[in-house]
Each structure stands twice: as structure tokens, then as C-alpha cells.
Write a protein that holds these residues in place. Structure first.
Motif, PDB file in Angstrom:
ATOM      1  N   LEU A   1      67.695  27.256 -11.538  1.00 27.60           N
ATOM      2  CA  LEU A   1      67.708  26.864 -10.126  1.00 27.60           C
ATOM      3  C   LEU A   1      69.097  27.040  -9.533  1.00 27.60           C
ATOM      4  CD1 LEU A   1      65.631  23.551 -10.311  1.00 27.60           C
ATOM      5  CD2 LEU A   1      64.900  25.696  -9.256  1.00 27.60           C
ATOM      6  N   ILE A   2      70.122  26.664 -10.307  1.00 26.76           N
ATOM      7  CA  ILE A   2      71.496  26.802  -9.853  1.00 26.76           C
ATOM      8  C   ILE A   2      71.810  28.272  -9.590  1.00 26.76           C
ATOM      9  CG2 ILE A   2      73.884  26.191 -10.369  1.00 26.76           C
ATOM     10  CD1 ILE A   2      71.845  23.844 -10.399  1.00 26.76           C
ATOM     11  N   SER A   3      71.415  29.119 -10.536  1.00 23.99           N
ATOM     12  CA  SER A   3      71.684  30.545 -10.409  1.00 23.99           C
ATOM     13  C   SER A   3      70.941  31.160  -9.236  1.00 23.99           C
ATOM     14  CB  SER A   3      71.292  31.260 -11.709  1.00 23.99           C
ATOM     15  OG  SER A   3      72.031  30.750 -12.794  1.00 23.99           O
TER      16      SER A   3
ATOM     17  N   GLN B   1      81.941  36.896 -15.824  1.00 22.20           N
ATOM     18  CA  GLN B   1      81.188  35.669 -15.644  1.00 22.20           C
ATOM     19  C   GLN B   1      79.949  35.947 -14.806  1.00 22.20           C
ATOM     20  OE1 GLN B   1      82.509  32.407 -17.019  1.00 22.20           O
ATOM     21  NE2 GLN B   1      83.211  34.189 -18.157  1.00 22.20           N
ATOM     22  N   ARG B   2      78.827  35.431 -15.242  1.00 20.11           N
ATOM     23  CA  ARG B   2      77.569  35.702 -14.549  1.00 20.11           C
ATOM     24  C   ARG B   2      76.752  34.442 -14.415  1.00 20.11           C
ATOM     25  NH1 ARG B   2      73.569  35.444 -18.226  1.00 20.11           N
ATOM     26  NH2 ARG B   2      74.035  35.877 -20.431  1.00 20.11           N
TER      27      ARG B   2
ATOM     28  N   ALA C   1      80.669  24.128 -27.030  1.00 19.94           N
ATOM     29  CA  ALA C   1      81.825  24.514 -26.237  1.00 19.94           C
ATOM     30  C   ALA C   1      81.367  25.531 -25.193  1.00 19.94           C
ATOM     31  CB  ALA C   1      82.911  25.098 -27.137  1.00 19.94           C
ATOM     32  N   ARG C   2      82.304  25.954 -24.355  1.00 18.29           N
ATOM     33  CA  ARG C   2      81.952  26.910 -23.308  1.00 18.29           C
ATOM     34  C   ARG C   2      81.444  28.224 -23.883  1.00 18.29           C
ATOM     35  NH1 ARG C   2      80.615  28.351 -19.764  1.00 18.29           N
ATOM     36  NH2 ARG C   2      82.124  29.657 -18.688  1.00 18.29           N
ATOM     37  N   ASP C   3      81.912  28.552 -25.108  1.00 16.81           N
ATOM     38  CA  ASP C   3      81.562  29.862 -25.653  1.00 16.81           C
ATOM     39  C   ASP C   3      80.576  29.764 -26.809  1.00 16.81           C
ATOM     40  OD1 ASP C   3      83.305  28.630 -27.370  1.00 16.81           O
ATOM     41  OD2 ASP C   3      84.461  30.433 -27.829  1.00 16.81           O
TER      42      ASP C   3
ATOM     43  N   GLU D   1      79.625  34.263 -21.463  1.00 20.54           N
ATOM     44  CA  GLU D   1      79.463  35.193 -20.344  1.00 20.54           C
ATOM     45  C   GLU D   1      79.075  34.486 -19.045  1.00 20.54           C
ATOM     46  OE1 GLU D   1      76.312  37.686 -21.565  1.00 20.54           O
ATOM     47  OE2 GLU D   1      77.229  38.232 -23.500  1.00 20.54           O
ATOM     48  N   ILE D   2      78.633  33.220 -19.177  1.00 20.01           N
ATOM     49  CA  ILE D   2      78.022  32.519 -18.048  1.00 20.01           C
ATOM     50  C   ILE D   2      79.073  31.723 -17.289  1.00 20.01           C
ATOM     51  CG2 ILE D   2      76.297  30.792 -17.397  1.00 20.01           C
ATOM     52  CD1 ILE D   2      74.810  31.603 -20.012  1.00 20.01           C
ATOM     53  N   ALA D   3      79.054  31.809 -16.009  1.00 24.10           N
ATOM     54  CA  ALA D   3      79.992  31.066 -15.181  1.00 24.10           C
ATOM     55  C   ALA D   3      79.771  29.572 -15.370  1.00 24.10           C
ATOM     56  CB  ALA D   3      79.815  31.449 -13.718  1.00 24.10           C
TER      57      ALA D   3
END
Length: 806
Positions: A591-593, A23-24, A504-506, A532-534
């Protein structure tokens, strides 16, 4: 055995750790990689599924086509509804072109579509069996026509075309300025040819050029049926003629000092026989295209519109017109008795109108909206007078006895006879919101229907779909979804095959079902990198405005958030946003990242008669939302920034003239001085032959978002009170302004505010992007824009290593 179990547990934990490590954080590059699905179309026979797949921004060959909204990066894909591998039939990536707006032929063998291949938007044909792609027109298609192309039969297409040498404005709006300027400026330098461009006022509006074409797909022959730009075209039910609303231009008029933008149109009918004949029936203004339709007799039309313009003190109301093709007459059925809002027709030709009744304008404006059965003499009968809630839209029922519509969580049947409105027999578990199939504005919506698909419940994963019989001959059928967030994209009543899309998440998915909504299978999955993203923690919270109203705010937590630790907060503002926070917050994820918490507050607007509104109301929904996030223990009250784009950029400048609480501000493409912006030509229109035909600033400033209630000479004090430039001396916050030099909000707006701060020696930075418009489009400039914003925020909010920022 214990050792084995421990070993398995260790493997599971290691696997989980690998997942966690995978997760990135979201990056700017992720924005440039996103693909999307649009225009999902099942064939009339239910055998084929065509869909538009939009390639990522990073795959484009050229930029500055924002008004095509990604269509220049689109391809048409095809897959058999029963299964198989999707095929890319257009291969636009090979030359950087796009293909979009697929329309099935009646026999499901071919697709008509639009493409910018070759440098202009033209009509193309795609054969499903052979995958052969061929261009049908040399003239450009008028993409603003409704519709731009229309099947007459399996072999003939109607097409709204532009004059020779012209391009749709949406294709060339931004590059037009560059092309004309680079061609004309050298001529002025040489001094041998005049470069004058003359505009005139006080005359009849310019009548643009264009053509209605009849295209034979078999031999590719093209016949011009009529001249003039097509605003709307409607094929008669018997396919013997086509009704046209031909645009006569748009121009501003005033009623008691109030601005109105009038769209003039000429109504005409063209026969589609061996010797086409055009007959002009008259003029109407501001035609509402959804309600410009043929009746089943193919001899008369209906339209909700305004009478052709005549000077008056008060702007005329909409009216319901009956248009006779044989007699060439246009007659109002509602004048001085009803204010119509919608109209539907059943298979017998009965008109049912949603309207407010009354003998005066004041009475009509106060009256309730009801559905009225109306005959050709204008005699009316109220069909919904006894209902507590009234459907906002109706569709004809197949048995010819009336109409169906959603109201109060149920489907109601309205009879054109004397029967009272009645609910469909079996109530559903969830309240019905609306009818989603036949789709709004689709031809089938106006045809007689035996069944409908309704959406019930709430939003997102709480959406539920049901297939309902309007004849009451079977029980409602729940429609399963392949994913919690899936929504209906299209449905074919031939075999009950459904297509659904969802995120969806993926990734982003398109599914197609088997018969009777069974056995969904994924057709395509895009944006797999999302997996791949948190996951970003987000929360919608309630708070009270400065005026005491109950509002909602959206808080997105920073990547790597640790409870109990305070973070710098970026407040993203856009006036008029309330509770319904759009998906654009993904574009805030960089911005969150980067370690910032993001707040999107509600910003209700109530300009009313308050001369200092909207600017004076900017603090109302913003400051209490900030206090709430501070109270929640997330935001550091000493590290606050405000950020907004377009009207949000105006809001950011307005806020920093009224509070010193922010340590940094970012205003992207902002308005700062409504006086100097009023009447200025948008940069991409400035070099056009008819630059004055663009009236967007008149509208937006007088009666649109800005609500100045009149022009500057009529409301000078209101313009001053609501322009941040006149309060630049109050600013104590460092301001970053970002703007493109061909932005339709003139770059002069950014220049004015920057120079006001420069004049006072206050900290500010003005980042100008040459060749960019209202939003930054080039990937290289997008990367630089985020670099500039990160640098500005980091400098003034002084983030620590504890925030996880780089």
C-alpha cells in the motif's frame, strides 16, 4: 590538488546517486521472496549449531497448509560453532518437503526431527557426522503432543504417534475438505453407495486413537508402550518411567449458563524396563502442561489442573495436585485455600507455589499473588509477603537453597529457609525485564542453575543482555550484541557460545559468537533484497480517544512522501490492538509503495456489561486517530479508506455501518452475522469424522474476541446489536469483500453482507477465491488479491499522479 578533490567529490556524489537510484519501492513479489530463521539450537556440548531455515513462499510446490506455518518449506541447517560453512542437511526443496523441530541427542551426535516428506508428518533421525537422514516411524507423529518426541538416552526416543492411516490435522486441515468432497460427491452421483456421515450429541466425548512409541535409533525397532493420544509426556529424572496425560477429548459444558471448554485427560505412568507396564492413576481436566512435572524423587508428580468434570453451578478453580505413582493417588494440596498460578520444584523436592490465598472464592480472587513454600501435608509459608513486587516466574538455584526470579528491575533470590528475599549484589545499568536463558518451558528451566541470562532495558535496539551468577561468585557480565536489533536465540554454557538473530535494513541475520561472547560472525544472511528497498518512514504518535483515553497510533508514510502534500489514507483496523504494533505492518508495504499512507490506530475493547459492545466501541480509537493524521498534514480528509482482515474485517464492516466518512472499505474474511456463524462447522472440519469436536466458534463468539456472553438463545438482542448485517441499510461506503470458499469463517458471512448491499443496489464487490482458506495462500491468488485491492482503492479514492501511484 583542487581539481583532484573536485573529481573525487563528483565520484562520491555519483556513487551516492547510484545508491539512491538503487532504492526502490516494496512490491508484492517481495512478500513472496521472504525467508526466515526459526528454532535455533546449540548442541549440548556447544560444538554445533542447528537451525531451521524457512524457504520463501514462492518456492513451495503446493499450498493450503497454513497451519504448518511454513514448516512444509523448512530445512535443517548445521554449522560448527567455531566456524565453517553451513550445510543444508535435509534438502527439502528437491521434493517440496519440509523438516523442522530439531532436538539434540544428549551426546550431541544426532538430531531427532519432524518432516512431512512422503505425505505425512513422521519422526526422522539425522546423524551429524555422516549427514545420514533416515525415517524412524511409519505412523504419523502427533504434532500437538507436548513434546511430540523426547530423548530417553543416546539410543532411545519416545514418540507420540497417531493411529495407522491418520494424519495430523494441522497437515491436512484445508486439503481434507477437498479430498473428502472429491471422493464422496461422485459416489452420490453414481447412487450405489451411501455417503452418510453421522454425528451424535449427548454422549461421552469421542476418545481419539493414538500410541506412545519407544524407538531404538540403533536398529530402528519400534515398541508400542501405550495406546491413546498423548497430550503431555514427561520423562522421570531417573529415566525409568514416563508420565502421560492421555487426551479424552474436548467438549463444552456450562456453569450458570457460561461456556467452558473442558479438556479431559487420563493420567498414567509407563515403566521403561524390559517389560513395560502401564498404570492409570486417574483423571484431571484442563491440565496446564507447563506445570505437569516430576519431582526429583521420580515417584511423584505435580500438576496444576481442574478436578475431573462433575455437574456444578460454578466452574471449579485450578488446583495444585500431588500425584503419587506408587500409590496411584491424586491429591489436592490447595483445595479451598489457594488459587494456584505457577509452581516450581527445587533439587530437594520443595514445592513453591505462586498463588492467591483465601478461605473463599471471593477472598482468593481479591488476594495478592505470592510465592508460598508448601509441604506434602499442605502447610504453607509465604516467601514474598514483604516484597513490594513479586516475581512472576522462578527457577531453582544450583546450591539448593532456593529460587531466583525477576521483579522490579532486579533479580531476587528467595530462600526455602528462613532468610528474607534479597537482591543479587551488583545492580545493573538497565532494569531487568526477565530471564531469557534457560528459555521458558525448556527442561533446563526446571533444573538447578548456577547462572542465567537476563534481558534488560526496553525493546528492539534498546535491549541489553547480561550473564548473571546466581551464586554471587562473580560480577554481572554484559553480553555484546552483533547488531543493535539482535536478540538472543540460544546459548550454551559449555564455552559460553551464544547464537543471536535479528533484522537489519539489508536482511535477516543469524550470528554465533566465539567463547565468552566474543567475535560474532554471521552464519547466514537472508532477505538481501531488503537492501534494495527504500526505507519506509514511520511514526508512532499519541492521541486521545473519544472517551478521553491516551492512545498510540502508527503512521507509515507513502513511498516518495513529500512534506506539505496530502495523501489518500488507508486505515488498517483490528480490535484489541493497543500500542504494541506488530511487525505485520511489512505486509502493508505494498500500500505504501502504491502511494497510500497507512494508519494503524489503537482499538481498545471494553465489552463489560454493555450489550452493544464490542460494535459500539469501534469508533472510539479510530476516528480521533484519523483526525490526528489529518491535523499532521499527511492525510487528505476526503480520501479515506478502511481495511481489515478476520476480526479486523468485522471491524471494517462495523465502522461503515456507523460512519460515512470513508470513501472505500475492504473487508477480508469478515464476520458479519454472529447468529448465523454460531455453531457452523468450519469448512475444513465439516468433512471430518468428528466435525463437532471443533468448538472454536463457540469459544470465540461467547467468551473470546466477540464477547457475546452466552449462546444466541440466551443473548439474542446482544447478537443482533453486534452483527453488522442488521445495520446494512446504514452503509453508504463502497465495500470490497474478499473471502476463500474454505475459510473457517464461513464464506456465508461474506455472502450475507454482499447480498444485503446488492439487495439495496449499493456499490459492492465480492471476490471469492476457490480453494482458499482464512488467508489467501496461493502466490497467484495473492497477486490477484492485491490487484483487486489496488483497483478498488484507486477507483474510489481517485488518486492523482502527484501521489506517485501507478
Amino acid at each position: 590538488m583542487v581539481v583532484l578533490r573536485c573529481f573525487i567529490l563528483i565520484l562520491v556524489l555519483l556513487a551516492a546517486g547510484q545508491v539512491l537510484m538503487a532504492q526502490r519501492a516494496f512490491t508484492v513479489e517481495d512478500l513472496l521472496r521472504e525467508e526466515s530463521i526459526a528454532q535455533v539450537k546449540l548442541s549440548p556440548d556447544g560444538r554445533w549449531l542447528a537451525y531451521v531455515r524457512v524457504r520463501p513462499k514462492s518456492a513451495a510446490e503446493t499450498y493450503q497448509k497454513p497451519f504448518l506455518f511454513g514448516k512444509d518449506r523448512a530445512d535443517i541447517w548445521l554449522v560448527a560453532a567455531e566456524g565453517g560453512t553451513p550445510r543444508n542437511l535435509t534438502q527439502g526443496l528437491s521434493d517440496g518437503s519440509g523438516f523442522w523441530q530439531p532436538v539434540w541427542s544428549p551426546d550431541s551426535t544426532r538430531l531427532a526431527l519432524l518432516s512431512n516428506r512422503g505425505g505425512n508428518v513422521r519422526l526422522w533421525l539425522l546423524d551429524v557426522a555422516t549427514a545420514r537422514l533416515q525415517r524412524l516411524t511409519d505412523l504419523a507423529v502427533d504434532v500437538l503432543a507436548d513434546p511430540p518426541m523426547l530423548w530417553v538416552s543416546n539410543e532411545q526416543l519416545l514418540c507420540a504417534a497417531m493411529a495407522e492411516g491418520e494424519k495430523p490435522r494441522y497437515l491436512s486441515l484445508l486439503v481434507q475438505a477437498q479430498e473428502v468432497a472429491t471422493r464422496q460427491w461422485p459416489e452420490a452421483v453414481k447412487g450405489r453407495r451411501s455417503t452418510a456421515s453421522v454425528l451424535e450429541s449427548g454422549r461421552e466425548p469421542w476418545r481419539p486413537r493414538g500410541h506412545l512409541l519407544l524407538v531404538n535409533t540403533k536398529d530402528r525397532s519400534v515398541q508400542k508402550l501405550a495406546d491413546g493420544p498423548v497430550q503431555y509426556m514427561r520423562l522421570s529424572p531417573d529415566a525409568s518411567r514416563v508420565a502421560l496425560a492421555r487426551s479424552l477429548g474436548r467438549w463444552p459444558v456450562s456453569y450458570s449458563g457460561a461456556l467452558s471448554l473442558r479438556n479431559r485427560a487420563e493420567i498414567a505412568v509407563v515403566t521403561l524396563d524390559a517389560r513395560p507396564n502401564l498404570r492409570v492413576l486417574g483423571r484431571l481436566d484442563d491440565i496446564r502442561g507447563q506445570y505437569f512435572r516430576w519431582r526429583p524423587d521420580s515417584r511423584t508428580l505435580i500438576a496444576i489442573a481442574k478436578k475431573a468434570y462433575q455437574p456444578a453451578e460454578v466452574e471449579p478453580e485450578d488446583e495444585l495436585f500431588l500425584i503419587s505413582s506408587p500409590a496411584g493417588a491424586i491429591r489436592s494440596l490447595s483445595e479451598n485455600r489457594f488459587l494456584p498460578h505457577a509452581v516450581v520444584v527445587d533439587t530437594s523436592g520443595n514445592l513453591v507455589m505462586l498463588a492467591q490465598p483465601g478461605n473463599s472464592r471471593a477472598e482468593r480472587q481479591k488476594a495478592r499473588r505470592d510465592w508460598w513454600l508448601l509441604d506434602d501435608a499442605g502447610t504453607a509459608r509465604n516467601l514474598t509477603g514483604d516484597m513490594k513486587l513479586v516475581p512472576s516466574d522462578l527457577i531453582p538455584v544450583a546450591d539448593g537453597t532456593g529460587f531466583a526470579g525477576a521483579a522490579g528491575g532486579d533479580i531476587w533470590l528467595l530462600s526455602t529457609g528462613r532468610e528474607q528475599p534479597k537482591r543479587l549484589a551488583s545492580p545493573l545499568e538497565h532494569k531487568i525485564r526477565w530471564i531469557v536463558w534457560p528459555a521458558p518451558r525448556s527442561p533446563q528451566r526446571w533444573q538447578a542453575n548456577r547462572q542465567v541470562i537476563v534481558e534488560a532495558g526496553g525493546q528492539g535496539q534498546d535491549r541489553y543482555f547480561y550473564l548473571l551468577s546466581l551464586l554471587g561468585d562473580r560480577e554481572p557480565q554484559p553480553i555484546p550484541k552483533p547488531s543493535e536489533k539482535a536478540t538472543l536465540a540460544d546459548w550454551s554454557d559449555k564455552g559460553s557460545v551464544a547464537a543471536m538473530t535479528g533484522e537489519a535494513r539489508d536482511g535477516t541475520y543469524l550470528w554465533v559468537s566465539g567463547p565468552q561472547f566474543t567475535d560474532y560472525r554471521p552464519v547466514v544472511r537472508l532477505n538481501a533484497h531488503w537492501g534494495e528497498i527504500a526505507e519506509q518512514k514511520r511514526e508512532t504518535f499519541s492521541y486521545r480517544s473519544l472517551k478521553g483515553e491516551n492512545l498510540k497510533g502508527l503512521l507509515v508514510y507513502p513511498y516518495g512522501y513529500k512534506e506539505g502534500q496530502r495523501y489518500p489514507l488507508v486505515v488498517c483496523v483490528y480490535p484489541g490492538m493497543e500500542e504494541d504494533f506488530p511487525l505485520w505492518d511489512r505486509h502493508l508495504y505494498p500500500l505504501i509503495s502504491h502511494g497510500y499512507a497507512v494508519l494503524v490506530p489503537s482499538m481498545p475493547l471494553y465489552p463489560g456489561d454493555n450489550p452493544s459492545a464490542p460494535m459500539s466501541g469501534m469508533l472510539n480509537g479510530v476516528m480521533p486517530a484519523i483526525d490526528k493524521v489529518v491535523e499532521m498534514g499527511v492525510a487528505d480528509p476526503e480520501r479515506l479508506a478502511v481495511m481489515g482482515g478476520s476480526y479486523g474485517g468485522y471491524a471494517a464492516l462495523s465502522l461503515v455501518t456507523q460512519t460515512n466518512r470513508f470513501k472505500a472499505a475492504i473487508a477480508i474474511a469478515p464476520g458479519s452475522d454472529w447468529i448465523s456463524l454460531y455453531g457452523v462447522f468450519a469448512m475444513f472440519y465439516r468433512y471430518s469424522t468428528f466435525a463437532h469436536e471443533d468448538l472454536s466458534f463457540f469459544y470465540e463468539i461467547e467468551i473470546g474476541q466477540v464477547q457475546m456472553k452466552g449462546p444466541p438463545w440466551a443473548e439474542p438482542s446482544r447478537y443482533i446489536q453486534n452483527s453488522p448485517i442488521f445495520y446494512a441499510d446504514k452503509v453508504q461506503t463502497p465495500v470490497l469483500i474478499i473471502q476463500g470458499d474454505i475459510d473457517y469463517v464461513s464464506i456465508g458471512q461474506g455472502e450475507e453482507f454482499f447480498m444485503a448491499l446488492y439487495r439495496q443496489g449499493k456499490p459492492a464487490r465480492f471476490v471469492r477465491y476457490w480453494g482458499e482458506g482464512h488467508s489467501i495462500d496461493s502466490p497467484a491468488n495473492i497477486r490477484d488479491e492485491w490487484k483487486q485491492m489496488f483497483g478498488w482503492l484507486d477507483e474510489h479514492l481517485k488518486p492523482t499522479s502527484e501521489t506517485g501511484m501507478k
